[in-house]
Design a protein around this motif. Structure first.
Motif, mmCIF file in Angstrom:
data_model
loop_
_atom_site.group_PDB
_atom_site.id
_atom_site.type_symbol
_atom_site.label_atom_id
_atom_site.label_comp_id
_atom_site.label_asym_id
_atom_site.label_seq_id
_atom_site.Cartn_x
_atom_site.Cartn_y
_atom_site.Cartn_z
ATOM 1 N N THR A 80 -5.431 17.184 -0.566
ATOM 2 C CA THR A 80 -4.282 17.448 -1.422
ATOM 3 C C THR A 80 -4.276 16.504 -2.621
ATOM 4 O OG1 THR A 80 -2.998 18.161 0.503
ATOM 5 C CG2 THR A 80 -1.762 17.610 -1.485
ATOM 6 N N ALA A 81 -4.610 15.240 -2.382
ATOM 7 C CA ALA A 81 -4.648 14.262 -3.469
ATOM 8 C C ALA A 81 -5.717 14.602 -4.498
ATOM 9 C CB ALA A 81 -4.883 12.868 -2.899
ATOM 10 N N LEU A 82 -6.800 15.212 -4.051
ATOM 11 C CA LEU A 82 -7.911 15.525 -4.946
ATOM 12 C C LEU A 82 -7.788 16.899 -5.593
ATOM 13 C CD1 LEU A 82 -10.908 14.218 -2.784
ATOM 14 C CD2 LEU A 82 -9.701 13.025 -4.628
ATOM 15 N N LEU A 83 -6.776 17.668 -5.229
ATOM 16 C CA LEU A 83 -6.668 19.065 -5.651
ATOM 17 C C LEU A 83 -6.717 19.240 -7.171
ATOM 18 C CD1 LEU A 83 -6.270 21.987 -4.702
ATOM 19 C CD2 LEU A 83 -3.793 21.599 -4.781
ATOM 20 N N GLY A 84 -6.023 18.395 -7.901
ATOM 21 C CA GLY A 84 -5.972 18.529 -9.358
ATOM 22 C C GLY A 84 -7.124 17.862 -10.080
ATOM 23 N N ASP A 85 -8.147 17.427 -9.342
ATOM 24 C CA ASP A 85 -9.283 16.702 -9.930
ATOM 25 C C ASP A 85 -8.771 15.567 -10.822
ATOM 26 O OD1 ASP A 85 -11.939 16.142 -10.314
ATOM 27 O OD2 ASP A 85 -12.222 17.598 -11.927
ATOM 28 N N PRO A 86 -7.894 14.705 -10.252
ATOM 29 C CA PRO A 86 -7.152 13.750 -11.082
ATOM 30 C C PRO A 86 -7.980 12.567 -11.561
ATOM 31 C CG PRO A 86 -6.697 13.344 -8.775
ATOM 32 C CD PRO A 86 -7.565 14.575 -8.821
ATOM 33 N N ALA A 87 -7.532 11.972 -12.666
ATOM 34 C CA ALA A 87 -8.178 10.772 -13.199
ATOM 35 C C ALA A 87 -7.789 9.541 -12.403
ATOM 36 C CB ALA A 87 -7.792 10.586 -14.663
ATOM 37 N N THR A 88 -6.659 9.608 -11.700
ATOM 38 C CA THR A 88 -6.154 8.480 -10.917
ATOM 39 C C THR A 88 -5.861 8.942 -9.495
ATOM 40 O OG1 THR A 88 -5.161 7.451 -12.868
ATOM 41 C CG2 THR A 88 -4.314 6.757 -10.725
ATOM 42 N N VAL A 89 -6.320 8.169 -8.513
ATOM 43 C CA VAL A 89 -6.116 8.508 -7.103
ATOM 44 C C VAL A 89 -5.437 7.332 -6.406
ATOM 45 C CG1 VAL A 89 -7.235 9.125 -4.925
ATOM 46 C CG2 VAL A 89 -8.150 9.999 -7.084
ATOM 47 N N ILE A 90 -4.346 7.618 -5.699
ATOM 48 C CA ILE A 90 -3.589 6.599 -4.968
ATOM 49 C C ILE A 90 -3.493 7.034 -3.510
ATOM 50 C CG2 ILE A 90 -1.380 5.396 -4.760
ATOM 51 C CD1 ILE A 90 -0.903 6.021 -7.729
ATOM 52 N N LEU A 91 -4.030 6.214 -2.611
ATOM 53 C CA LEU A 91 -4.038 6.568 -1.193
ATOM 54 C C LEU A 91 -3.451 5.437 -0.360
ATOM 55 C CD1 LEU A 91 -7.666 8.049 -0.928
ATOM 56 C CD2 LEU A 91 -5.537 9.291 -1.356
ATOM 57 N N ASP A 92 -2.552 5.786 0.539
ATOM 58 C CA ASP A 92 -1.932 4.816 1.439
ATOM 59 C C ASP A 92 -2.520 4.998 2.829
ATOM 60 O OD1 ASP A 92 -0.315 2.902 2.540
ATOM 61 O OD2 ASP A 92 1.506 4.135 2.535
ATOM 62 N N GLU A 93 -3.207 3.976 3.330
ATOM 63 C CA GLU A 93 -3.838 3.983 4.651
ATOM 64 C C GLU A 93 -4.701 5.236 4.860
ATOM 65 O OE1 GLU A 93 -3.789 1.473 6.517
ATOM 66 O OE2 GLU A 93 -2.038 0.309 5.943
ATOM 67 N N PRO A 94 -5.704 5.473 4.009
ATOM 68 C CA PRO A 94 -6.488 6.709 4.114
ATOM 69 C C PRO A 94 -7.359 6.820 5.357
ATOM 70 C CG PRO A 94 -7.471 5.233 2.499
ATOM 71 C CD PRO A 94 -6.140 4.633 2.882
ATOM 72 N N VAL A 95 -7.745 5.697 5.979
ATOM 73 C CA VAL A 95 -8.627 5.782 7.147
ATOM 74 C C VAL A 95 -7.854 5.837 8.459
ATOM 75 C CG1 VAL A 95 -10.494 4.591 5.942
ATOM 76 C CG2 VAL A 95 -8.919 3.275 7.358
ATOM 77 N N ASN A 96 -6.547 5.873 8.393
ATOM 78 C CA ASN A 96 -5.730 5.917 9.600
ATOM 79 C C ASN A 96 -6.046 7.176 10.415
ATOM 80 O OD1 ASN A 96 -3.734 5.188 11.439
ATOM 81 N ND2 ASN A 96 -2.127 6.265 10.322
ATOM 82 N N GLY A 97 -6.497 6.989 11.657
ATOM 83 C CA GLY A 97 -6.775 8.115 12.532
ATOM 84 C C GLY A 97 -8.158 8.708 12.392
ATOM 85 N N LEU A 98 -8.959 8.202 11.463
ATOM 86 C CA LEU A 98 -10.296 8.751 11.277
ATOM 87 C C LEU A 98 -11.286 8.108 12.255
ATOM 88 C CD1 LEU A 98 -10.613 8.916 7.383
ATOM 89 C CD2 LEU A 98 -10.119 10.777 8.960
ATOM 90 N N ASP A 99 -12.285 8.883 12.688
ATOM 91 C CA ASP A 99 -13.338 8.352 13.538
ATOM 92 C C ASP A 99 -14.355 7.625 12.657
ATOM 93 O OD1 ASP A 99 -14.760 10.360 12.252
ATOM 94 O OD2 ASP A 99 -14.837 11.675 13.995
#
Length: 314
Positions: A140-159
């Motif tokens: 969802t964050a990448l949907l607009g192919d944005p120039a700026t990306v802000i992610l809060d705890e992106p690795v939470n729950g990832l293997d």
């Protein structure tokens, strides 16, 4: 670029963010760190226009978030990955967002593949695991192919595979010249991913520096020495400004002396050294040291001493 100038947010008598000034530059992954209650979430909400500053301002690419004609094309963010209708599929969630912002369907297909969601794209989000929900949030964050990306705890729950994927993705986004701001409590992952750090505590700026500089400034380096005559060498090394402590495998940890000086002293006294290894403080140790006075929730009682000791040894 994200630019915050004297950013302040008050909730009644409580000041969540106080006179915060920093810049997040494009082309590098910037880690946004701080203890619980430090004001990170409030700051990110102000960047995205979800909360209004009490004073000061914050802009993204020269404008307030709301002033951009197509915000999703400027800024992609994930603050809460599970903020999705549970009855909607991942595909239709992304498609609905795309339709309301003029983003083509082809881009929906692209981010589904980028996030590894192809096999579950038509399934309801309510049945997603935590890790799959994170992947949808990143898509969802990448949907607009944005120039700026802000992610809060992106690795939470990832293997482990997912963590490696997000690490590679963030570095790739920065290499493309995008501005990447990542908030996380996982110091080990930040050490592998971020090049620059912004650290806050109790709403105030503690550090704004490259990772290596931040680590160097927080704690003195330690040299591990292993020798059959470790006790004798420890007595020779001890002195003003020098700390010697027992180390692993029968060795000693020396703080306050460079490895060259330690080796010279050992040679002058005929002491054979089996190992002489400089050890720079870890990012976690540096973070614990610099934010110790900014921790809002301190343990008390039976386990407080153990927690404090773990923090010093982390």
């Amino acid at each position: 670029m994200i630019e915050a100038r004297s950013l302040t947010k008050r909730y009644g008598a409580k000041t969540a963010v106080a006179d915060l000034t920093f810049s997040v530059r494009p082309g590098v992954v910037t880690g946004f760190l701080g203890p619980n209650g430090s004001g990170k979430s409030t700051t990110m909400r102000m960047i995205l226009g979800l909360d209004a500053p009490s004073s000061g301002c914050v802009t993204v690419n020269g404008k307030r978030y709301a002033a951009h004609a197509a915000p999703l094309r400027e800024v992609g963010a994930m603050l809460e990955a599970r903020a999705v209708h549970p009855g909607r599929s991942a595909f239709h969630h992304l498609l609905a967002l795309a339709a309301t912002t003029g983003i083509p369907r082809s881009r929906v297909e692209e981010v589904i593949d980028v996030a590894g969601l192809r096999k579950v794209a038509r399934k309801r989000v309510g049945g997603f695991s935590l890790g799959m929900g994170q992947r949808l949030g990143i898509a969802t964050a990448l949907l607009g192919d944005p120039a700026t990306v802000i992610l809060d705890e992106p690795v939470n729950g990832l293997d482990p595979e997912g963590i490696l994927w997000i690490r590679t993705l963030l570095k790739s986004l920065a290499a493309e010249g995008r501005t990447v701001l990542v908030s996380s409590h996982l110091m080990s992952e930040m050490a592998l991913t971020a090049e620059h750090l912004i650290v806050i505590g109790r709403g105030r700026l503690i550090a704004d520096a490259p990772v290596a500089e931040f680590t160097r400034s927080a704690a003195r380096d330690v040299v591990f020495v292993r020798s059959a005559e470790a006790a004798r060498l420890a007595a020779l090394l001890a002195g003003p400004g020098v700390a010697v402590a027992p180390g692993e495998r029968g060795g000693i940890d020396v703080t306050g002396l460079a490895s060259e000086r330690i080796g010279r002293i050992a040679a002058e006294h005929g002491i054979a050294v089996a190992e002489l290894t400089p050890r720079q403080a870890s990012l976690e140790e540096a973070f614990m040291e610099l934010t110790r006075d900014a921790v809002e929730y301190q343990p008390t009682g039976r386990y407080a001493a153990g927690a404090a000791q773990e923090g010093r040894a982390a």
